[in-house]
Scaffold this motif. Structure first.
Motif, short mmCIF file in Angstrom:
data_model
loop_
_atom_site.label_atom_id
_atom_site.label_comp_id
_atom_site.label_asym_id
_atom_site.label_seq_id
_atom_site.Cartn_x
_atom_site.Cartn_y
_atom_site.Cartn_z
N ILE A 65 0.86 -1.18 0.00
CA ILE A 65 0.00 0.00 0.00
C ILE A 65 0.90 1.23 0.00
N ASP A 66 0.67 2.13 -0.93
CA ASP A 66 1.53 3.31 -1.08
C ASP A 66 0.73 4.56 -0.72
N ILE A 67 0.98 5.10 0.45
CA ILE A 67 0.34 6.34 0.89
C ILE A 67 1.42 7.41 0.98
N HIS A 68 1.31 8.43 0.18
CA HIS A 68 2.31 9.50 0.22
C HIS A 68 2.31 10.14 1.61
N PRO A 69 3.48 10.46 2.15
CA PRO A 69 3.54 11.06 3.48
C PRO A 69 2.76 12.36 3.61
N GLY A 70 2.55 13.06 2.50
CA GLY A 70 1.83 14.33 2.57
C GLY A 70 0.33 14.19 2.63
N ALA A 71 -0.22 13.02 2.37
CA ALA A 71 -1.67 12.84 2.39
C ALA A 71 -2.23 13.06 3.79
N THR A 72 -3.42 13.67 3.85
CA THR A 72 -4.08 13.95 5.13
C THR A 72 -5.21 12.95 5.32
#
Length: 243
Positions: A65-72
């Protein structure tokens, strides 16, 4: 802390009938991915971008699962199974559920600036497996996106999006205020006026039956006329021979 974790695990159990205990849920890749993301996002907010990317890389390797660190991301976010991609400027509200192989993707900004490129999912949204939500659009509260739908425009609260390109079909309020509907597209799908469709099909069937009956009657009349003409010719020939 433990009370918050317990409440989070219970929120997942309320949406997924598979686990027999909270311990099973602790093994879910979506739970681990969200945990890693909380750390990565904290580092990202502190402008420790490289360390945030390191955590993100480890998370992606372990959970797919790839969640960008900037996502809120809000409270009680649940990714069922995995293989999901969430972009940098994505914003996710509370109690959102995403199934496998979903992309919250971005669009290429035309003005040369990063800006808002990814979707916003409001509270209680459900995204079906394989769906693609693209661009800086808003998916309204309690909206549902069906499996493999491609959404590139804003979704009204309570709507269900189906198809490719996805089309919106509003769901009656008494349906979408319910707490949770698994997979976003139940078998008794309320988004289509099924009685109207059946009535339309029945009308078309009746018209076809009437046309077939008319054709059969016409063919019968033609056969009768032909038989009468042939009989008249035969009688004429016999009469002529007798004379």
């Amino acid at each position: 802390m433990f009370d918050k974790l317990k409440a989070y695990l219970d929120s997942i159990r309320a949406r997924d009938p598979a686990p027999r205990s909270r311990w099973e849920i602790l093994l879910y890749p979506g739970v681990w991915a969200l945990g890693f993301h909380r750390v990565a996002h904290w580092l990202f907010e502190a402008k420790l971008y490289f360390l945030a990317r390191v955590v993100n890389h480890v998370s992606r390797a372990l959970t797919a699962i790839d969640i960008h660190p900037g996502a809120t991301i809000g409270r009680n976010f649940f990714i069922d199974h995995g293989f999901t991609v969430i972009g940098e400027t994505a914003e996710i509200g509370d109690n959102v559920t995403i199934y496998q192989c979903v992309t919250l993707g971005g669009t290429n900004p035309t003005n040369g600036k990063g800006g808002k490129r990814h979707p916003t999912l409001e509270d209680n949204v459900i995204i079906g497996s394989g769906a693609q939500i693209i661009g800086p659009i808003t998916v309204g509260e309690r909206a549902r996106v069906g499996a493999n739908a491609v959404v590139t425009e804003d979704v009204q609260p309570g709507a269900t999006m189906v198809g490719l390109k996805a089309r919106s079909t509003l769901v009656p309020a008494e349906e979408w205020i319910r707490e949770f509907i698994p997979y976003g597209t139940p078998s008794d799908d309320p988004c289509e006026p099924r009685s109207d469709c059946i009535e339309k099909l029945e009308n078309e069937l009746n018209l076809l039956k009437a046309e077939i009956a008319d054709l059969k009657a016409e063919q019968a009349r033609a056969r009768t006329d032909e038989a009468a003409r042939q009989a008249s010719l035969d009688f004429g020939r016999k009469s002529g021979t007798g004379d």
